[in-house]
Design a protein around this motif. Structure first.
Motif, PDB file in Angstrom:
ATOM      1  N   GLY A   1       8.166  -2.622  -1.675  1.00  0.00           N
ATOM      2  CA  GLY A   1       7.048  -1.849  -1.138  1.00  0.00           C
ATOM      3  C   GLY A   1       6.891  -0.641  -2.033  1.00  0.00           C
ATOM      4  N   GLN A   2       5.720  -0.013  -2.029  1.00  0.00           N
ATOM      5  CA  GLN A   2       5.576   1.218  -2.813  1.00  0.00           C
ATOM      6  C   GLN A   2       6.445   2.293  -2.210  1.00  0.00           C
ATOM      7  OE1 GLN A   2       4.476   1.620  -5.565  1.00  0.00           O
ATOM      8  NE2 GLN A   2       3.324  -0.270  -5.800  1.00  0.00           N
ATOM      9  N   ASN A   3       6.674   2.164  -0.934  1.00  0.00           N
ATOM     10  CA  ASN A   3       7.498   3.142  -0.254  1.00  0.00           C
ATOM     11  C   ASN A   3       8.133   2.432   0.946  1.00  0.00           C
ATOM     12  OD1 ASN A   3       8.674   5.384   0.739  1.00  0.00           O
ATOM     13  ND2 ASN A   3       6.791   6.208   1.598  1.00  0.00           N
TER      14      ASN A   3
ATOM     15  N   HIS B   1       2.079  17.049  -5.272  1.00  0.00           N
ATOM     16  CA  HIS B   1       2.043  16.699  -3.843  1.00  0.00           C
ATOM     17  C   HIS B   1       3.201  15.763  -3.481  1.00  0.00           C
ATOM     18  CE1 HIS B   1       0.478  16.273   0.156  1.00  0.00           C
ATOM     19  NE2 HIS B   1       0.320  14.973   0.036  1.00  0.00           N
ATOM     20  N   ARG B   2       4.411  16.157  -3.904  1.00  0.00           N
ATOM     21  CA  ARG B   2       5.566  15.307  -3.592  1.00  0.00           C
ATOM     22  C   ARG B   2       6.194  15.659  -2.243  1.00  0.00           C
ATOM     23  NH1 ARG B   2       6.606  10.430  -5.474  1.00  0.00           N
ATOM     24  NH2 ARG B   2       8.862  10.746  -5.558  1.00  0.00           N
ATOM     25  N   MET B   3       5.821  16.793  -1.667  1.00  0.00           N
ATOM     26  CA  MET B   3       6.244  17.149  -0.306  1.00  0.00           C
ATOM     27  C   MET B   3       7.717  17.512  -0.164  1.00  0.00           C
ATOM     28  SD  MET B   3       3.895  14.528   1.882  1.00  0.00           S
ATOM     29  CE  MET B   3       4.184  13.081   0.897  1.00  0.00           C
TER      30      MET B   3
ATOM     31  N   GLY C   1       0.803  -1.215   0.000  1.00  0.00           N
ATOM     32  CA  GLY C   1       0.000   0.000   0.000  1.00  0.00           C
ATOM     33  C   GLY C   1       0.835   1.264   0.000  1.00  0.00           C
ATOM     34  N   CYS C   2       0.148   2.399  -0.073  1.00  0.00           N
ATOM     35  CA  CYS C   2       0.854   3.680  -0.091  1.00  0.00           C
ATOM     36  C   CYS C   2      -0.025   4.771   0.506  1.00  0.00           C
ATOM     37  CB  CYS C   2       1.233   4.061  -1.524  1.00  0.00           C
ATOM     38  SG  CYS C   2       2.110   5.636  -1.580  1.00  0.00           S
ATOM     39  N   ASP C   3       0.564   5.592   1.381  1.00  0.00           N
ATOM     40  CA  ASP C   3      -0.161   6.693   2.030  1.00  0.00           C
ATOM     41  C   ASP C   3       0.233   8.057   1.481  1.00  0.00           C
ATOM     42  OD1 ASP C   3      -1.278   4.865   3.718  1.00  0.00           O
ATOM     43  OD2 ASP C   3      -0.028   5.349   5.453  1.00  0.00           O
ATOM     44  N   LYS C   4       1.000   8.085   0.401  1.00  0.00           N
ATOM     45  CA  LYS C   4       1.569   9.367  -0.021  1.00  0.00           C
ATOM     46  C   LYS C   4       0.631  10.213  -0.867  1.00  0.00           C
ATOM     47  CE  LYS C   4       5.782   9.340   1.743  1.00  0.00           C
ATOM     48  NZ  LYS C   4       5.480   8.685   3.020  1.00  0.00           N
ATOM     49  N   PHE C   5      -0.229   9.600  -1.644  1.00  0.00           N
ATOM     50  CA  PHE C   5      -1.200  10.339  -2.451  1.00  0.00           C
ATOM     51  C   PHE C   5      -0.585  11.402  -3.349  1.00  0.00           C
ATOM     52  CE2 PHE C   5      -3.695   8.430   0.926  1.00  0.00           C
ATOM     53  CZ  PHE C   5      -4.781   7.917   0.223  1.00  0.00           C
ATOM     54  N   CYS C   6       0.419  11.034  -4.125  1.00  0.00           N
ATOM     55  CA  CYS C   6       0.879  11.924  -5.191  1.00  0.00           C
ATOM     56  C   CYS C   6      -0.335  12.124  -6.108  1.00  0.00           C
ATOM     57  CB  CYS C   6       2.035  11.285  -5.959  1.00  0.00           C
ATOM     58  SG  CYS C   6       3.412  10.871  -4.858  1.00  0.00           S
ATOM     59  N   THR C   7      -0.528  13.353  -6.598  1.00  0.00           N
ATOM     60  CA  THR C   7      -1.832  13.657  -7.219  1.00  0.00           C
ATOM     61  C   THR C   7      -2.089  12.910  -8.533  1.00  0.00           C
ATOM     62  OG1 THR C   7      -0.824  15.601  -8.249  1.00  0.00           O
ATOM     63  CG2 THR C   7      -2.027  15.956  -6.181  1.00  0.00           C
ATOM     64  N   TYR C   8      -1.018  12.379  -9.148  1.00  0.00           N
ATOM     65  CA  TYR C   8      -1.182  11.705 -10.445  1.00  0.00           C
ATOM     66  C   TYR C   8      -1.387  10.203 -10.308  1.00  0.00           C
ATOM     67  CZ  TYR C   8       3.651  11.060  -9.071  1.00  0.00           C
ATOM     68  OH  TYR C   8       4.771  10.769  -8.334  1.00  0.00           O
ATOM     69  N   CYS C   9      -1.254   9.660  -9.108  1.00  0.00           N
ATOM     70  CA  CYS C   9      -0.990   8.224  -8.976  1.00  0.00           C
ATOM     71  C   CYS C   9      -2.183   7.414  -8.456  1.00  0.00           C
ATOM     72  CB  CYS C   9       0.206   8.035  -8.046  1.00  0.00           C
ATOM     73  SG  CYS C   9       0.706   6.330  -7.866  1.00  0.00           S
ATOM     74  N   VAL C  10      -2.437   6.281  -9.085  1.00  0.00           N
ATOM     75  CA  VAL C  10      -3.567   5.416  -8.682  1.00  0.00           C
ATOM     76  C   VAL C  10      -3.236   4.491  -7.515  1.00  0.00           C
ATOM     77  CG1 VAL C  10      -4.728   5.247 -10.927  1.00  0.00           C
ATOM     78  CG2 VAL C  10      -2.895   3.639 -10.369  1.00  0.00           C
ATOM     79  N   VAL C  11      -1.943   4.316  -7.240  1.00  0.00           N
ATOM     80  CA  VAL C  11      -1.552   3.239  -6.317  1.00  0.00           C
ATOM     81  C   VAL C  11      -2.228   3.321  -4.935  1.00  0.00           C
ATOM     82  CG1 VAL C  11       0.396   2.178  -5.129  1.00  0.00           C
ATOM     83  CG2 VAL C  11       0.583   2.752  -7.544  1.00  0.00           C
ATOM     84  N   PRO C  12      -2.338   4.524  -4.307  1.00  0.00           N
ATOM     85  CA  PRO C  12      -2.990   4.557  -2.994  1.00  0.00           C
ATOM     86  C   PRO C  12      -4.435   4.036  -3.049  1.00  0.00           C
ATOM     87  CG  PRO C  12      -1.808   6.595  -3.385  1.00  0.00           C
ATOM     88  CD  PRO C  12      -1.807   5.849  -4.685  1.00  0.00           C
ATOM     89  N   TYR C  13      -5.056   4.127  -4.237  1.00  0.00           N
ATOM     90  CA  TYR C  13      -6.444   3.662  -4.379  1.00  0.00           C
ATOM     91  C   TYR C  13      -6.498   2.181  -4.762  1.00  0.00           C
ATOM     92  CZ  TYR C  13      -6.425   8.692  -4.683  1.00  0.00           C
ATOM     93  OH  TYR C  13      -6.159  10.016  -4.434  1.00  0.00           O
TER      94      TYR C  13
ATOM     95  N   SER D   1      11.491   3.918  -3.116  1.00  0.00           N
ATOM     96  CA  SER D   1      11.583   4.828  -1.975  1.00  0.00           C
ATOM     97  C   SER D   1      10.964   6.168  -2.332  1.00  0.00           C
ATOM     98  CB  SER D   1      13.037   5.118  -1.626  1.00  0.00           C
ATOM     99  OG  SER D   1      13.873   4.086  -2.007  1.00  0.00           O
ATOM    100  N   HIS D   2      10.465   6.847  -1.342  1.00  0.00           N
ATOM    101  CA  HIS D   2      10.032   8.237  -1.521  1.00  0.00           C
ATOM    102  C   HIS D   2      11.109   9.116  -0.902  1.00  0.00           C
ATOM    103  CE1 HIS D   2       7.870  11.967  -1.320  1.00  0.00           C
ATOM    104  NE2 HIS D   2       6.845  11.435  -1.956  1.00  0.00           N
ATOM    105  N   PRO D   3      11.624  10.106  -1.657  1.00  0.00           N
ATOM    106  CA  PRO D   3      12.739  10.921  -1.149  1.00  0.00           C
ATOM    107  C   PRO D   3      12.489  11.507   0.241  1.00  0.00           C
ATOM    108  CG  PRO D   3      12.332  11.438  -3.432  1.00  0.00           C
ATOM    109  CD  PRO D   3      11.241  10.492  -3.023  1.00  0.00           C
TER     110      PRO D   3
HETATM  111 FE1  SF4 Z   1       2.725   6.376  -3.625  1.00  0.00          FE
HETATM  112 FE2  SF4 Z   1       4.760   6.313  -5.331  1.00  0.00          FE
HETATM  113 FE3  SF4 Z   1       2.294   6.624  -6.226  1.00  0.00          FE
HETATM  114 FE4  SF4 Z   1       3.451   8.597  -4.916  1.00  0.00          FE
HETATM  115  S1  SF4 Z   1       4.130   7.743  -6.900  1.00  0.00           S
HETATM  116  S2  SF4 Z   1       1.354   7.867  -4.571  1.00  0.00           S
HETATM  117  S3  SF4 Z   1       4.676   7.482  -3.427  1.00  0.00           S
HETATM  118  S4  SF4 Z   1       3.090   4.847  -5.188  1.00  0.00           S
END
Ligand code: SF4
Ligand code: SAH
Ligand code: F3S
Length: 439
Positions: free
Chosen positions: A199-201, A276-278, A155-167, A237-239
């Motif tokens: 892991g996604q992160n 939303h890369r933070m 899973g992933c909690d980062k919610f980058c605005t373009y990305c489907v993975v958290p959903y 990894s997320h930076p």
């Molecule tokens: Fe998560 Fe990576 Fe998608 Fe960002 S790009 S929401 S960190 S899976």
């Protein structure tokens, strides 16, 4: 619907999907089914799909759709993976001939779902939003006998605005350190030399389970002690979460490879904010410099998206210049693809396909030049190579990788597969270093 004896799984997408495929193959073999290499011989077809970009979805939809039009097929057909979560039961409207939809968080239920499909002959959808059931990683059926993927967090909690993975994969859920250590010990006892923690992160590992008191770097220190384990890698990894402790671990742990995926996504502060890369480019560069100071030999990898909504030529140049300056060992470059359900879908996809392609080509060409220089810098050096397989392109040559993920080919016999060798580099081709084993 006939009796199911054989199965075939087609995998799309990332390493997490590949590992999920191995887990599902293990479950089906346990049930007494045989895996076949030709889909036409299979009584059960599983499509383990990806939703990351439109093209990934279209490939799978096209393939499954074509099967539906072949009237003589009476195989059971299942759709698993991220597209299963993204589209859920609506898949039954688009692909009326499929029998089940099983999400990324429901893999443990594969055999029950298959039983239900066979018993009731109705279509079944199981797509939970959260990963809650342990799956049998120890039973995974792995093709590769040298390197293995090991899931540590889903899973992933980062919610980058373009990305489907958290959903499509749900919130972050860490696996217990005991279960990871047990699996890696078993893999090394079975002769595996390299593991990649997935892991996604991965850097978020353990943050959702404070009771285990084991963060990502703590896990790495424990894994490094396992006898026989030569190499540990991790991705992705997320930076924002790459900590000083992690950088120090890369320097200090002999088995931990000094190649780290450190995805920038964009060199523009405005675009990064919109994504939303933070982090902003300065904070990112600060971490890169800190990492190189702690461990000068570290090699970084990146992912970049071009043509994010409203990205100007100047903003793309900032990305281009960052790639030029940082000199990544590996770069993956993608054209922005709008995804349903993500926040970025509300912005118009206003950068034309032509402009996206030009930006992509410029980045690829730049990275090719950088990689070529890096290969050239390695001439006459001796590198450690984990021998992975026989080279498919060259006769009597073996193929392996350096710790920093460079491909190397060299003359040798198949009995060396699975061993570490010291190889002296004497030349290189487009993607590959060429060398000779030295004693
Ligand atoms: Fe998560 Fe990576 Fe998608 Fe960002 S790009 S929401 S960190 S899976
Ligand atoms: N967790 C990983 C990303 C997995 S997806 C990470 O954060 O690094 C792999 C890559 O696909 C991302 O890094 C991003 O560069 C790209 N990507 C994700 N969504 C995308 C989209 N909608 N369009 C184009 N590329 C995308
Ligand atoms: Fe694709 Fe899902 Fe992986 S969207 S990239 S298979 S996490």
């Amino acid at each position: 619907m006939k009796n199911v004896k054989t199965f075939f799984i087609k995998t799309y997408g990332c390493q997490m999907n590949e590992l999920d495929t191995d887990v599902m193959a293990g479950m089906l073999k346990n049930r007494g089914l045989f895996q076949v290499a030709d889909e036409n011989d299979a009584d059960l077809l599983i499509f383990n799909t990806c939703s990351i970009r439109d093209l990934a979805e279209r490939k799978a939809m096209g393939k499954i759709g074509r099967l539906g039009r072949m009237k003589n097929r009476d195989a059971v057909i299942g759709v698993t993976g991220c597209m299963a979560n993204a589209k859920k039961e609506s898949l039954f409207n688009k692909l009326p001939h499929i029998d089940f939809v099983l999400g990324t968080n429901n893999i443990h239920d594969l055999n029950n779902v298959l039983d239900d499909v066979l018993a009731t002959k109705t279509q079944i959808n199981r797509t939970d939003g959260r990963f809650e059931h342990e799956i049998d990683y120890l039973g995974a059926s792995r093709e590769d006998k040298v390197k293995a993927h090991v899931s540590i967090i889903r899973g992933c909690d980062k919610f980058c605005t373009y990305c489907v993975v958290p959903y499509t994969r749900g919130p972050e859920v860490s696996r217990s350190p005991q279960s990871i250590l047990e699996e890696v010990k078993q893999l090394t006892q079975n002769g595996y030399k390299e593991i990649t923690l997935l892991g996604q992160n991965v850097n978020s590992y353990g943050k959702d389970t404070p009771e285990t008191n084991c963060l990502f770097h703590d896990l790495l220190y424990q894994l490094d002690k396992i006898p026989g384990l030569e190499r540990i890698r991790f991705m992705t990894s997320h930076p924002i979460d790459i900590s000083t402790e992690l950088m120090t671990a890369v320097r200090d742990l002999p088995s931990l490879c000094e190649f780290v995926h450190f995805p920038l996504q964009s060199g523009s502060a405005r675009i990064l904010r919109k994504m939303h890369r933070m982090y902003n480019p300065e904070q990112y560069m600060e971490k890169v410099l800190q990492f190189k100071e702690i461990h000068p030999a570290v090699v970084l990898g990146t992912d970049i998206i071009v043509g994010f909504p409203t990205e100007t030529d100047e903003e793309f140049e900032m990305t281009f210049n960052a790639v030029k300056e940082i000199r990544y060992g590996v770069g993956f470059f993608f054209a922005y693809s709008p995804r349903k359900g993500t926040p970025a879908i509300r912005w118009q996809d206003d950068i034309s396909e032509e402009v996206k392609q030009v930006r992509l080509q410029r980045l690829s060409k730049l990275q090719d030049e950088i990689s070529k220089e890096q290969r050239s810098d390695m001439l006459d050096t001796t590198v450690e190579v984990l021998v992975e397989k026989i080279s498919i392109k060259e006769d009597h040559m073996l193929k392996g990788r350096t710790r920093c993920w460079k491909n190397v080919i060299f003359p040798g016999t198949p009995d060396l597969i699975g061993t570490l060798q010291r190889v002296r580099i004497h030349s290189y081709s487009h993607q590959t270093l060429i060398g000779k084993i030295v004693n």
